[in-house]
Write an enzyme that holds these catalytic residues in place. Structure first.
Site, PDB file in Angstrom:
ATOM      1  N   LYS A  56       0.839  -1.205   0.000  1.00  0.00           N
ATOM      2  CA  LYS A  56       0.000   0.000   0.000  1.00  0.00           C
ATOM      3  C   LYS A  56       0.873   1.253   0.000  1.00  0.00           C
ATOM      4  O   LYS A  56       0.613   2.220  -0.727  1.00  0.00           O
ATOM      5  CB  LYS A  56      -0.926  -0.011   1.233  1.00  0.00           C
ATOM      6  CG  LYS A  56      -2.021  -1.047   1.141  1.00  0.00           C
ATOM      7  CD  LYS A  56      -2.739  -1.302   2.459  1.00  0.00           C
ATOM      8  CE  LYS A  56      -3.744  -2.442   2.285  1.00  0.00           C
ATOM      9  NZ  LYS A  56      -4.403  -2.860   3.530  1.00  0.00           N
ATOM     10  N   GLN A 100      -4.365  -1.306   9.689  1.00  0.00           N
ATOM     11  CA  GLN A 100      -4.298  -2.652   9.114  1.00  0.00           C
ATOM     12  C   GLN A 100      -4.871  -3.681  10.092  1.00  0.00           C
ATOM     13  O   GLN A 100      -4.483  -3.719  11.256  1.00  0.00           O
ATOM     14  CB  GLN A 100      -2.836  -2.989   8.780  1.00  0.00           C
ATOM     15  CG  GLN A 100      -2.644  -4.323   8.084  1.00  0.00           C
ATOM     16  CD  GLN A 100      -3.248  -4.361   6.684  1.00  0.00           C
ATOM     17  OE1 GLN A 100      -3.138  -3.417   5.910  1.00  0.00           O
ATOM     18  NE2 GLN A 100      -3.911  -5.461   6.365  1.00  0.00           N
ATOM     19  N   ASP A 123     -10.945   2.709   4.285  1.00  0.00           N
ATOM     20  CA  ASP A 123     -11.349   1.298   4.225  1.00  0.00           C
ATOM     21  C   ASP A 123     -12.875   1.170   4.140  1.00  0.00           C
ATOM     22  O   ASP A 123     -13.378   0.098   3.800  1.00  0.00           O
ATOM     23  CB  ASP A 123     -10.870   0.565   5.498  1.00  0.00           C
ATOM     24  CG  ASP A 123      -9.727  -0.407   5.215  1.00  0.00           C
ATOM     25  OD1 ASP A 123      -9.516  -0.748   4.033  1.00  0.00           O
ATOM     26  OD2 ASP A 123      -9.065  -0.834   6.180  1.00  0.00           O
TER      27      ASP A 123
END
Ligand code: NDP
Length: 286
Positions: A56, A100, A123
């Site tokens: 990422k 994460q 997200d």
């Protein structure tokens, strides 16, 4: 015998999307002197998470974003992580925040997600974004379903009126996928482990989305001839190779179009994270 399915090239689609994003980022820099910022927070040493975060970080750099990874030690407390999130929420140069998952067991992941500013929740997991998606309002949408929708639209154009069967009802893939398909005017069935006669349900589908986590579970004879198959599953086999949730070798002989694993939905997920960062930038900073 019918021709084999068209292989949907997620790698190429993701590269094209990243190129579009890079060009937009450079336009923003030139016109306004601003740089969209994506901040990824990793707690601990989970090897798969380290790989995802590095990927990422690298891709955000490649499209010209200000990309920062915050790597915190495994013993980081919930309070310390909440403080980090609060600091990123308050920083105007931060457009996207991603913590994460999975987090270490001593940290309540829901509490952390609830603490992220919904306007920076790239997200799309914050309840505010989940609710907006369900209500059909503009929201930051989870990256994997968003990427799957882009592939579907590129393959099929309009999805209106099509029968879509989503297998798997997780909050990060199955449920938001079903919402997006509904918004696109599909007739949607959301199947799961308690669904009766899953093969018969899947045989109705013009669009099959497999998001289960069981290698090659969906067989070729479950697929309606000509259907479009999006395989979200990423399963590591004992020999180290990756397999999707669909038996690709069988399904490719029946489907009209199908995503491979790897090289299908996977690459679209990170590209959509960058897309969400840009969406968050525009919504917050105009
Ligand atoms: P979860 O484990 O959270 O959910 C799995 C779902 O599959 C559940 O809803 C479960 O049903 C259902 N299920 C399990 N067994 C069966 C069965 N025999 N028949 C029908 N349904 C079943 O998984 P995720 O949604 O997080 O991930 C699914 C897959 O997608 C995994 O392989 C994961 O690695 C992959 N993935 C890929 C991403 C990408 O970037 N391409 C991103 C995220 C995930 P129930 O609710 O009843 O238990």
């Amino acid at each position: 015998m019918a021709a084999e399915a068209r292989i949907i090239d997620g790698k190429a689609a993701a590269a094209a999307l990243r190129a579009e994003i890079a060009s937009e980022v450079s336009g923003i820099k030139a016109a306004r002197g601003l740089v969209p910022g994506l901040h990824v927070v990793l707690v601990g040493e989970d090897p798969a998470s380290r790989v995802y975060v590095a990927s990422k970080e690298k891709q955000a750099v490649e499209v010209g974003m200000n990309s920062v990874a915050h790597r915190l030690p495994p013993e980081t407390s919930e309070a310390e992580l909440l403080a980090k999130v609060a600091q990123l929420n308050a920083d105007d140069s931060v457009d996207g925040i991603l913590v994460q998952l999975p987090l270490p067991a001593h940290i309540d992941a829901d509490r952390i997600i609830d603490a992220i500013d919904p306007a920076k929740d790239v997200d799309g997991f914050h309840l505010s974004n989940v609710g907006k998606l369900a209500a059909g309002r503009a929201a930051l949408v989870p990256c994997t379903p968003l990427g799957s929708m882009i592939l579907l639209r590129q393959t099929l154009g309009s999805l209106a009126g099509l029968e879509a069967v989503v297998i798997g009802r997780s909050a990060i893939v199955g449920k938001p996928m079903a919402q997006l398909l509904l918004q696109a005017d599909c007739t949607v069935t959301l199947a799961h482990s308690r669904t009766r006669d899953l093969p018969a349900v899947v045989r109705r589908a013009d669009i099959v989305i497999a998001a289960v986590g069981r290698p090659r579970m969906v067989k070729g004879d479950w697929i309606k001839p000509g259907a479009t198959v999006i395989d979200v599953g990423i399963n590591r086999l004992p020999d180290g190779k990756l397999a999707g949730d669909v038996d690709f070798a069988e399904a490719v002989k029946v489907a009209g179009a199908i995503t491979p694993v790897p090289g299908g939905v996977g690459p679209m997920t990170i590209a959509c994270l960058l897309k969400n960062t840009l969406t968050a930038f525009h919504a917050r900073r105009g």
